[in-house]
Scaffold this motif. Structure first.
Motif, PDB file in Angstrom:
ATOM      1  N   THR A   1     -38.945 -11.138   4.059  1.00  0.00           N
ATOM      2  CA  THR A   1     -38.566  -9.996   3.233  1.00  0.00           C
ATOM      3  C   THR A   1     -37.547 -10.431   2.198  1.00  0.00           C
ATOM      4  O   THR A   1     -36.569 -11.119   2.532  1.00  0.00           O
ATOM      5  N   GLU A   2     -37.766 -10.046   0.959  1.00  0.00           N
ATOM      6  CA  GLU A   2     -36.761 -10.182  -0.093  1.00  0.00           C
ATOM      7  C   GLU A   2     -36.194  -8.784  -0.307  1.00  0.00           C
ATOM      8  O   GLU A   2     -36.838  -7.944  -0.940  1.00  0.00           O
ATOM      9  N   PRO A   3     -35.014  -8.470   0.264  1.00  0.00           N
ATOM     10  CA  PRO A   3     -34.512  -7.099   0.274  1.00  0.00           C
ATOM     11  C   PRO A   3     -34.525  -6.442  -1.110  1.00  0.00           C
ATOM     12  O   PRO A   3     -34.030  -7.006  -2.087  1.00  0.00           O
ATOM     13  N   GLY A   4     -35.118  -5.251  -1.140  1.00  0.00           N
ATOM     14  CA  GLY A   4     -35.176  -4.479  -2.365  1.00  0.00           C
ATOM     15  C   GLY A   4     -36.220  -4.939  -3.358  1.00  0.00           C
ATOM     16  O   GLY A   4     -36.435  -4.287  -4.386  1.00  0.00           O
ATOM     17  N   LEU A   5     -36.893  -6.060  -3.058  1.00  0.00           N
ATOM     18  CA  LEU A   5     -37.853  -6.615  -4.012  1.00  0.00           C
ATOM     19  C   LEU A   5     -39.282  -6.621  -3.465  1.00  0.00           C
ATOM     20  O   LEU A   5     -40.185  -6.060  -4.075  1.00  0.00           O
ATOM     21  N   GLY A   6     -39.480  -7.296  -2.339  1.00  0.00           N
ATOM     22  CA  GLY A   6     -40.828  -7.399  -1.816  1.00  0.00           C
ATOM     23  C   GLY A   6     -40.907  -8.388  -0.665  1.00  0.00           C
ATOM     24  O   GLY A   6     -39.942  -8.569   0.091  1.00  0.00           O
ATOM     25  N   TYR A   7     -42.056  -9.057  -0.555  1.00  0.00           N
ATOM     26  CA  TYR A   7     -42.322  -9.929   0.575  1.00  0.00           C
ATOM     27  C   TYR A   7     -43.005 -11.204   0.099  1.00  0.00           C
ATOM     28  O   TYR A   7     -43.613 -11.226  -0.970  1.00  0.00           O
ATOM     29  N   ARG A   8     -42.908 -12.231   0.931  1.00  0.00           N
ATOM     30  CA  ARG A   8     -43.629 -13.463   0.617  1.00  0.00           C
ATOM     31  C   ARG A   8     -44.099 -14.120   1.909  1.00  0.00           C
ATOM     32  O   ARG A   8     -43.455 -13.980   2.963  1.00  0.00           O
ATOM     33  N   PHE A   9     -45.211 -14.858   1.814  1.00  0.00           N
ATOM     34  CA  PHE A   9     -45.690 -15.650   2.939  1.00  0.00           C
ATOM     35  C   PHE A   9     -45.363 -17.109   2.664  1.00  0.00           C
ATOM     36  O   PHE A   9     -45.705 -17.654   1.612  1.00  0.00           O
ATOM     37  N   VAL A  10     -44.697 -17.732   3.631  1.00  0.00           N
ATOM     38  CA  VAL A  10     -44.266 -19.123   3.489  1.00  0.00           C
ATOM     39  C   VAL A  10     -44.956 -19.937   4.570  1.00  0.00           C
ATOM     40  O   VAL A  10     -44.886 -19.600   5.766  1.00  0.00           O
ATOM     41  N   VAL A  11     -45.628 -20.999   4.168  1.00  0.00           N
ATOM     42  CA  VAL A  11     -46.314 -21.878   5.136  1.00  0.00           C
ATOM     43  C   VAL A  11     -45.302 -22.680   5.913  1.00  0.00           C
ATOM     44  O   VAL A  11     -44.325 -23.185   5.351  1.00  0.00           O
TER      45      VAL A  11
END
Length: 225
Positions: free
Chosen positions: A215-225
């Motif tokens: 989670t990037e608070p207030g921004l969004g999400y990312r998937f990290v390998v």
């Protein structure tokens, strides 16, 4: 013909739903309590369920959990409960959408149409990913954690697939909501909090300290390998 099961203990609401849905060429069956609804689902799975939470016997949330034990049918909650905790509980149990009473019929019908579309849409194909004992293959619809198969609901798969298509990239909340639910849902950020928590519980080794679904608070999400 799309088969809708409408569940509510208010006969006037059931009558309104029945008239409006049938006028738009839906097949409709109604139930006034949770046990009757579950019996109908056992006999014939609907294409979508419109479900009140405040039922006289089995709670709506319990109905969702019972249905989710055997089925991925889309569930649109229709409830007078406006508190965010009730929404989170219903979504966490497996609901796909939440509409509060009093409601506009056109909005509800739009939500039903969207739920039906999502129910019939598989995640977009993406290359399989293998990392840290986690194997995700959206094309085949399979997920394993340390060799053990993990069941993801269609909504969870759509979120996972959307993140896998952009590995390492920040996917903004509005972008993810638009991808998974549609443009009308860009403000429903609590949906993402609930579903990402479920995805982490299923796929992360330590859900409290996720390594892959970040989670990037207030921004969004990312998937990290």
């Amino acid at each position: 013909m799309t088969f809708v099961l409408a569940v509510d203990d208010d006969p006037a609401i059931l009558r309104t739903l029945r008239i409006n849905l049938r006028a738009r060429d839906y097949e409709v069956e109604t139930a006034g309590d949770g046990r009757s609804a579950l019996q109908i689902v056992d006999e014939r799975e609907p294409d979508v369920i419109v479900l009140d939470l405040g039922l006289p016997d089995v709670s709506g949330t319990a109905v969702i959990r019972r249905v989710r034990a055997t089925s991925n049918v889309p569930i649109v909650v229709l409830s007078a409960r406006h508190e965010s905790d009730d929404k989170v509980e219903a979504l966490d149990a497996g609901a796909d959408d939440y509409v509060t009473k009093p409601f506009g019929m056109e909005e509800l019908l739009a939500r039903v149409r969207a739920a039906v579309r999502r129910g019939g849409t598989a995640p977009a194909p993406s290359s399989a990913v293998s990392t840290d004992g986690l194997v995700l293959d959206p094309e085949d619809g399979t997920a394993t954690r340390d060799g053990v198969e993990v069941h993801l609901t269609p909504t969870e798969w759509r979120i996972v697939a959307a993140l896998l298509r952009r590995p390492g990239r920040l996917v903004r909340q509005t972008e993810l909501l638009r991808d998974v639910w549609g443009p009308a849902y860009e403000r429903e950020t609590h949906y993402l909090r609930v579903y990402l928590a479920q995805i982490r519980r299923k796929l992360e080794t330590d859900p409290a300290k996720p390594k892959h679904f970040l989670t990037e608070p207030g921004l969004g999400y990312r998937f990290v390998v």
